[in-house]
Design an enzyme around this catalytic site. Structure first.
Site, PDB file in Angstrom:
ATOM      1  N   ASP A   1       0.766  -1.212   0.007  1.00 27.65           N
ATOM      2  CA  ASP A   1      -0.057   0.039  -0.092  1.00 27.65           C
ATOM      3  C   ASP A   1       0.869   1.492   0.185  1.00 27.65           C
ATOM      4  OD1 ASP A   1       0.864  -0.120   2.456  1.00 27.65           O
ATOM      5  OD2 ASP A   1      -0.934  -0.126   3.572  1.00 27.65           O
ATOM      6  N   SER A   2       2.127   1.086   0.055  1.00 30.47           N
ATOM      7  CA  SER A   2       3.188   2.012  -0.164  1.00 30.47           C
ATOM      8  C   SER A   2       3.195   2.721  -1.383  1.00 30.47           C
ATOM      9  CB  SER A   2       4.543   1.780  -0.021  1.00 30.47           C
ATOM     10  OG  SER A   2       4.970   0.484  -0.882  1.00 30.47           O
TER      11      SER A   2
ATOM     12  N   ASP B   1      -0.720  -6.063  -0.493  1.00 34.96           N
ATOM     13  CA  ASP B   1      -1.179  -5.699   0.764  1.00 34.96           C
ATOM     14  C   ASP B   1      -2.886  -5.220   0.699  1.00 34.96           C
ATOM     15  OD1 ASP B   1       0.389  -4.774   2.952  1.00 34.96           O
ATOM     16  OD2 ASP B   1       1.346  -3.193   1.799  1.00 34.96           O
TER      17      ASP B   1
ATOM     18  N   LYS C   1      -1.060  -9.266   2.601  1.00 34.04           N
ATOM     19  CA  LYS C   1      -0.495  -8.952   3.808  1.00 34.04           C
ATOM     20  C   LYS C   1      -1.389  -7.911   4.431  1.00 34.04           C
ATOM     21  CE  LYS C   1       2.918  -5.975   4.097  1.00 34.04           C
ATOM     22  NZ  LYS C   1       2.325  -4.839   4.904  1.00 34.04           N
TER      23      LYS C   1
ATOM     24  N   GLU D   1       8.536  -3.920  11.557  1.00 32.35           N
ATOM     25  CA  GLU D   1       8.911  -2.385  10.788  1.00 32.35           C
ATOM     26  C   GLU D   1       9.387  -1.382  12.175  1.00 32.35           C
ATOM     27  OE1 GLU D   1       7.513   1.229   7.739  1.00 32.35           O
ATOM     28  OE2 GLU D   1       6.394  -0.798   8.031  1.00 32.35           O
TER      29      GLU D   1
END
EC number: 2.1.2.11
Length: 280
Positions: A61-62, A100, A130, A198
């Site tokens: 989703d980045s 994602d 994810k 993360e």
């Protein structure tokens, strides 16, 4: 009697590449073999990474930031991600492609998560999904996994929760370390096949990696994780400006692309391109 080659032994035929599956990642953890994951958002880039033998590609989703230009990952929608995933799947026939699930598409509960994950796989050909969160999304992970859809979890700093976390901050320091451990164990017990950690202190990530039987994927979580992931634009030097501490640039793609574009524009302006060899 069989003939022997005159000049040395005959070269062995190269072994065909194997399609990466989740069980390969578990095998690699058991063997202590570390592996790399990169983001990808289109066919052409995915094809390059597949040729480079990157075993796992994440359509993150980045994309909200590097494809659509949003400030955070929160605004990106399922409809915006699905076409990107399709391209990556087509471009990377050997990689395990993880997609994602965007913010707002699974938080309501297990049924919403299962519906979103099912749509993602049916419409894109992705191999896994994810989602972000630890204990709070264990039921969602369990429901999706029970339906036969592999799930990669994501704990520590979770970008979709940036507003609730008070910005981009390291997670799991001090008393919060125990909750991060609980999150890791919870997602494993719920059925996740791997977990991204993360912006977690390296010592804590080492401890969690030793506790889990599933692979850990670090991004700003130190060198002891079973794998590492970076956004490809950060990794290759495509992005401008300041990057996170955990980013290492392995190339200068942005500089090279700007040079090529400038050279192209100059040659068009001067009439040097197209030349005779480029004309029919």
């Amino acid at each position: 009697m069989s003939e022997q080659p005159v000049y040395g032994a005959a070269a062995e035929a190269p072994k065909p590449r194997v399609k990466v599956r989740t069980h390969h990642l578990h095998k690699w953890k058991a063997e202590g073999h570390k592996w790399a994951m990169l983001t990808a958002y289109d066919y052409s880039t995915a094809a390059v990474f597949d040729e480079a033998e990157i075993p796992v590609l994440l359509v993150g989703d980045s994309a909200a930031n590097v494809v659509y230009g949003y400030d955070t990952t929160v605004p990106v929608t399922l409809d915006e991600l699905i076409p990107l995933v399709r391209g990556v799947v087509r471009g990377a026939p050997h990689a395990l492609v993880v997609a994602d699930l965007p913010f707002g598409s699974y938080e309501a509960g297990p049924q919403q998560a299962l519906a979103t994950a099912t749509r993602m796989l049916k419409e894109t050909g992705a191999h896994a999904v994810k989602l972000e969160g630890g204990e709070r999304v264990a039921d969602q992970i369990a429901a999706v996994s029970a339906a036969g859809i592999p799930v990669m979890a994501h704990i520590g700093f979770t970008p979709q929760s940036v507003n609730g976390l008070g910005g981009f901050r390291v997670q799991g320091r001090g008393d919060a370390a125990e909750q991060t451990i609980h999150d890791a164990i919870a997602v494993q017990e719920a059925g996740a096949f791997a977990v991204v950690m993360e912006m977690v202190p390296a010592e804590l990530a080492t401890q969690i990696t030793g506790k889990l039987t599933i692979p850990t994927v670090g991004i700003g979580a130190g060198p002891s994780c079973d794998a590492q992931v970076l956004v490809w634009q950060d990794m290759a030097g495509m992005t401008n400006g300041k990057t996170a501490k955990f980013v290492k640039r392995f190339g200068a793609v942005g500089d090279e692309l700007r040079r090529a574009a400038s050279d192209y524009a100059r040659e068009v302006a001067t009439g040097a391109f197209p030349a005779d060899e480029h004309s029919y």
